[in-house]
Design a protein around this motif. Sequence first.
Motif, short mmCIF file in Angstrom:
data_model
loop_
_atom_site.label_atom_id
_atom_site.label_comp_id
_atom_site.label_asym_id
_atom_site.label_seq_id
_atom_site.Cartn_x
_atom_site.Cartn_y
_atom_site.Cartn_z
N UNK A 361 0.92 -1.52 0.16
CA UNK A 361 0.01 0.03 0.25
C UNK A 361 0.86 1.35 0.11
N UNK A 362 1.57 1.35 0.80
CA UNK A 362 2.79 2.56 1.11
C UNK A 362 3.78 2.44 -0.54
N UNK A 363 3.99 1.35 -1.39
CA UNK A 363 4.44 1.74 -2.85
C UNK A 363 3.82 2.20 -3.42
N UNK A 364 2.13 1.96 -3.58
CA UNK A 364 1.16 2.19 -4.84
C UNK A 364 0.97 3.90 -3.59
N UNK A 365 0.77 4.45 -2.65
CA UNK A 365 0.48 5.85 -3.10
C UNK A 365 1.70 6.68 -2.89
N UNK A 366 3.39 5.80 -2.91
CA UNK A 366 4.64 6.91 -3.43
C UNK A 366 4.01 6.36 -5.07
N UNK A 367 3.93 5.67 -5.97
CA UNK A 367 3.76 5.67 -6.99
C UNK A 367 2.38 6.70 -7.32
N UNK A 377 4.18 7.89 -15.38
CA UNK A 377 3.44 7.21 -15.00
C UNK A 377 4.23 5.76 -14.97
N UNK A 378 4.66 5.66 -13.42
CA UNK A 378 5.37 4.75 -13.25
C UNK A 378 4.61 3.32 -13.46
N UNK A 379 5.05 2.02 -13.71
CA UNK A 379 4.58 1.31 -13.28
C UNK A 379 4.52 0.71 -11.93
#
Length: 497
Positions: A361-367, A377-379
């Motif tokens: 979830x943290x990874x998705x938030x930063x992305x 627009x990172x994957x």
Amino acid sequence: MTITSSNYQFTYTPHYKPNQLICGYGQTAIITGWTVKQSVAKHLNPEDYAVIGNLYSPTRGISPLIRNLLANPHVRFLVILQATKEDKNAGGCQCLLDFLQQGFSQGKSDTGRDTWVINSDITGYIDIEISADALETLRQSLEYKEAKLISEAVNYIKEFSHQTNKQPWGSPLIFPQLETTPTVLPGPRYGHRIEGKTIAETWVKILHRIKTTGTIRPTGYDGKWQELIDLTAVITNEPTEFYFPDPNYLPIDRSFLQEYIPQILDDAPYTEGVKYTYGQRLRSWFKKDQIEQVINKLIGEIDAASGVMSLWDVNDHDKGGSPCLNHIWMRVVENELSLTATLRSNDMFAAWPANAMGLRALQQHIRDEIAKRSDYNLQMGPLITISQSAHIYDDTWENVDKLIANQYNKIISQRDYFDPSGNFLIEVEDGQIMVKQTTPGSGEIVACYSGKNSSKLIREICAASPAIQPDHIGYLGIELQKAYQCIKIGKQYIQDQ
């Protein structure tokens, strides 16, 4: 005058988890849930209480608690503190209250073993070896109070301590306890790599690896664990909304996850009795918002190798209770954002799935924040956890065994045979085995090997490409031996036939 236990009528004698308890000389047992027990003890004198201890899990923690109460019948009062979000998520204290209020029934544990099941919406177990009569006597002999604040708990404890000494409800009772010792196969202790598409899949593989080859050693928590050192888990394709199996065999569900994720993403004010939250360490502990720092760093320098967040405080050595999650590293490679987290100590059965989903979830938030604030627009790349002490506690071994028996073979049978090391085309030409290694995507030939000796060839291939997956190595060995036999008897060799 020196005060010793001989000056008091009662002394609490813990038979289970003694090193995890603060013992006194009163008649009140204090259950602090997830609140640090010392934060309650500092407001009291030893004669105010019989024992102070935490309760983290309703399935693993209530039974030893009750065993200790049965062995100390002078305890006539309970104060049960539910002061944290973790208490709500875990449900241990509420389940204990339900035992006192609603009782228990005979049933089965989630591993299929006979057990007492607490009459509660929260699953909680008591060892079947404890007699029903003893449990009923205990329920009827205890006066209890529930508290939501430390100050409220202290007031209840003081009230109980002022009551005239009550006689013990009976004689100490000690019941036999089932113990299991796993069979351990030989294997490396240090440095392991496990990969899966989802957190659920990877979790089962992790538990199988630890249960099969992990070293059994005593813990500092009055028990044993089975441990591997430096276990790297790589999760490649966890969905945005997270994958929960049906039926769900994970130790958490979506409602728990919704409560847990903010503990990683959000700041939290200081609360007495709560050591820290991961979000607090990341957002404000060091007077900097490290999550914002990393977002801004990567926007300004997208291929930076310094997207680092640290949760370790040098003062943790002195204070104790340091966070298990110590270090987070964000990296962008070929438009993919990966997250690597280092955990110094990791309960792989009870904690790792929540840890991994919270980190995802943290990874998705930063992305997402990078996408909002820039043109990038990172994957979502892989999530990688490095568990330096990857362990499972002895009171979960039975659960792990059942999980592996039910799920492991299903999971490993679903692999797609993709190997990042590429593919290998095998032919026989002029009495020689010819092997061409190709890239996994385009099929470009990147290496060639030849010879008559199949054993020598497989060793040469493995030496040149040491990251080949184990199943692929086994397959190559079989095919090369078939090619060798075809040369030997003068038969045509065709790969995979």
